[in-house]
Design a protein around this motif. Sequence first.
Motif, PDB file in Angstrom:
ATOM      1  N   LEU A  92      40.571   0.488  41.326  1.00 46.16           N
ATOM      2  CA  LEU A  92      39.701   1.558  40.842  1.00 46.16           C
ATOM      3  C   LEU A  92      38.729   1.071  39.765  1.00 46.16           C
ATOM      4  O   LEU A  92      37.641   1.638  39.617  1.00 46.16           O
ATOM      5  CB  LEU A  92      40.541   2.716  40.294  1.00 46.16           C
ATOM      6  N   MET A  93      39.104   0.028  39.025  1.00 40.29           N
ATOM      7  CA  MET A  93      38.191  -0.508  38.012  1.00 40.29           C
ATOM      8  C   MET A  93      36.886  -0.989  38.634  1.00 40.29           C
ATOM      9  O   MET A  93      35.838  -0.986  37.986  1.00 40.29           O
ATOM     10  CB  MET A  93      38.857  -1.653  37.242  1.00 40.29           C
ATOM     11  N   GLY A  94      36.958  -1.409  39.889  1.00 38.27           N
ATOM     12  CA  GLY A  94      35.747  -1.845  40.571  1.00 38.27           C
ATOM     13  C   GLY A  94      34.816  -0.707  40.917  1.00 38.27           C
ATOM     14  O   GLY A  94      33.650  -0.940  41.276  1.00 38.27           O
ATOM     15  N   PHE A  95      35.321   0.555  40.825  1.00 40.99           N
ATOM     16  CA  PHE A  95      34.496   1.733  41.122  1.00 40.99           C
ATOM     17  C   PHE A  95      34.030   2.442  39.848  1.00 40.99           C
ATOM     18  O   PHE A  95      33.447   3.524  39.924  1.00 40.99           O
ATOM     19  CB  PHE A  95      35.281   2.726  41.985  1.00 40.99           C
ATOM     20  N   ALA A  96      34.299   1.845  38.676  1.00 41.26           N
ATOM     21  CA  ALA A  96      33.943   2.492  37.411  1.00 41.26           C
ATOM     22  C   ALA A  96      32.448   2.790  37.362  1.00 41.26           C
ATOM     23  O   ALA A  96      31.614   1.946  37.716  1.00 41.26           O
ATOM     24  CB  ALA A  96      34.340   1.596  36.234  1.00 41.26           C
ATOM     25  N   GLY A  97      32.119   4.013  36.892  1.00 38.87           N
ATOM     26  CA  GLY A  97      30.715   4.410  36.811  1.00 38.87           C
ATOM     27  C   GLY A  97      30.120   4.234  35.436  1.00 38.87           C
ATOM     28  O   GLY A  97      28.898   4.123  35.284  1.00 38.87           O
ATOM     29  N   ASP A  98      30.966   4.241  34.397  1.00 40.19           N
ATOM     30  CA  ASP A  98      30.488   3.974  33.037  1.00 40.19           C
ATOM     31  C   ASP A  98      31.632   3.370  32.229  1.00 40.19           C
ATOM     32  O   ASP A  98      32.749   3.207  32.724  1.00 40.19           O
ATOM     33  CB  ASP A  98      29.936   5.249  32.370  1.00 40.19           C
ATOM     34  N   VAL A  99      31.355   3.065  30.960  1.00 39.21           N
ATOM     35  CA  VAL A  99      32.349   2.356  30.144  1.00 39.21           C
ATOM     36  C   VAL A  99      33.573   3.216  29.866  1.00 39.21           C
ATOM     37  O   VAL A  99      34.682   2.693  29.711  1.00 39.21           O
ATOM     38  CB  VAL A  99      31.731   1.872  28.811  1.00 39.21           C
TER      39      VAL A  99
END
Length: 399
Positions: A92-99
Amino acid sequence: MGNWKLNLGVLWFGNFLVMAGMTMIIPFLPLYIQELGITDPDRVAFWSGVIFAGNFVTSFLFQPLWGKLADRYGRKMMLLRSGFGMAVVMTLMGFAGDVWHLLLLRMLNGTISGFVPAAVALMSATTPRDKMGFSMGTLQSGGTAGSILGPFIGGLLADWIGFRPIFYITGALLFVASMLAMFVVKEKFDAGKAAVQPNVSVVAGLKELGKIPQLTSLFAVTFLIQFSMLSSMPLIPLFVQHLHPGGENLAFFSGLVGSITGFSNMIASPLLGRLGDRIGQERVLRISLIGAAVMFIPQALVQNVWQLFAARFLLGMFMGGLLPSVNALIRKHTPDGMESRSYSFNSSFLSLGNMVGPTVGGALSGLLTIRGIFLIATAMLFANAVWVSRTLIYRKRGL
């Protein structure tokens, strides 16, 4: 007991992947944060520190809970919970949209983590006592190898395939390691016996274990080891730059300074673990603490980067006898049925050292140079050796 070598092989591989996954983001984390929309250099530095530390903060808080549940429901169950959970979160970290997404996922990862202490607890329960040091040392070498190669692999993959696919690959590898553990690792766990044990709270469990002076000593030793070792880490790149002014490949040399310590640690851990099985883990722990303390002294005196490499390599050799000896001694002094809880408390103290050491080292850098911080580490490790002598060796002899 016949399956302990097979368990050790599978869990070595799992530890390697977990630690590689945790450290793989180090080379490109600031760049990934920039990709998420943060461009100001000061804000990038701030978010890099917060996001990296977020994993350790929640890990420190939640490890004792997972240890309690492992003693009640089995170490393998907690191992699989952590492995599969981290596989999902890492992906899921690869789908992060912002910090904020990335920070929350890192904190969630720390919350559900616990693969390494669960692996240690499981091995301690399945390994013959006369092979405990070798088992703990070999298991430690897997995590160390992952910590060494993780940043290197992460840096290579970032240039090759970009940032986000790295998280997908890491998640997939953690899933494979967890599947392998599910089908191959064997644990003899008496659920009926565990169910009739008093359901002691986390705080009550800590108080109960705290009544055993050897365990409180070992928890303190773990914290002081991590604090001493990591207090100088934020300053290493600047120190390399000072020793190698105007030189090329500063980032490479800075990475090599950390990697060379881990490399010698990986070699020495199984060897010193086997030695501990022969002469006693208490003696190996004391010798390793004294040796590590001595090896910080030349680091405070080096005049070029090659001398620093040599001193850091020798430091890693003695570091190889520290945590494996602590883990073997924790099993020795922990009451039956509380092994996982004991290892989880130790893991919390380790996470605390990981957090506090670099923070204090960075704060002291304004008052002392890194050479002074090296000497402080020497003093702390010598004091730690005296502590071990008084609470473990002399107490064992009845002195």
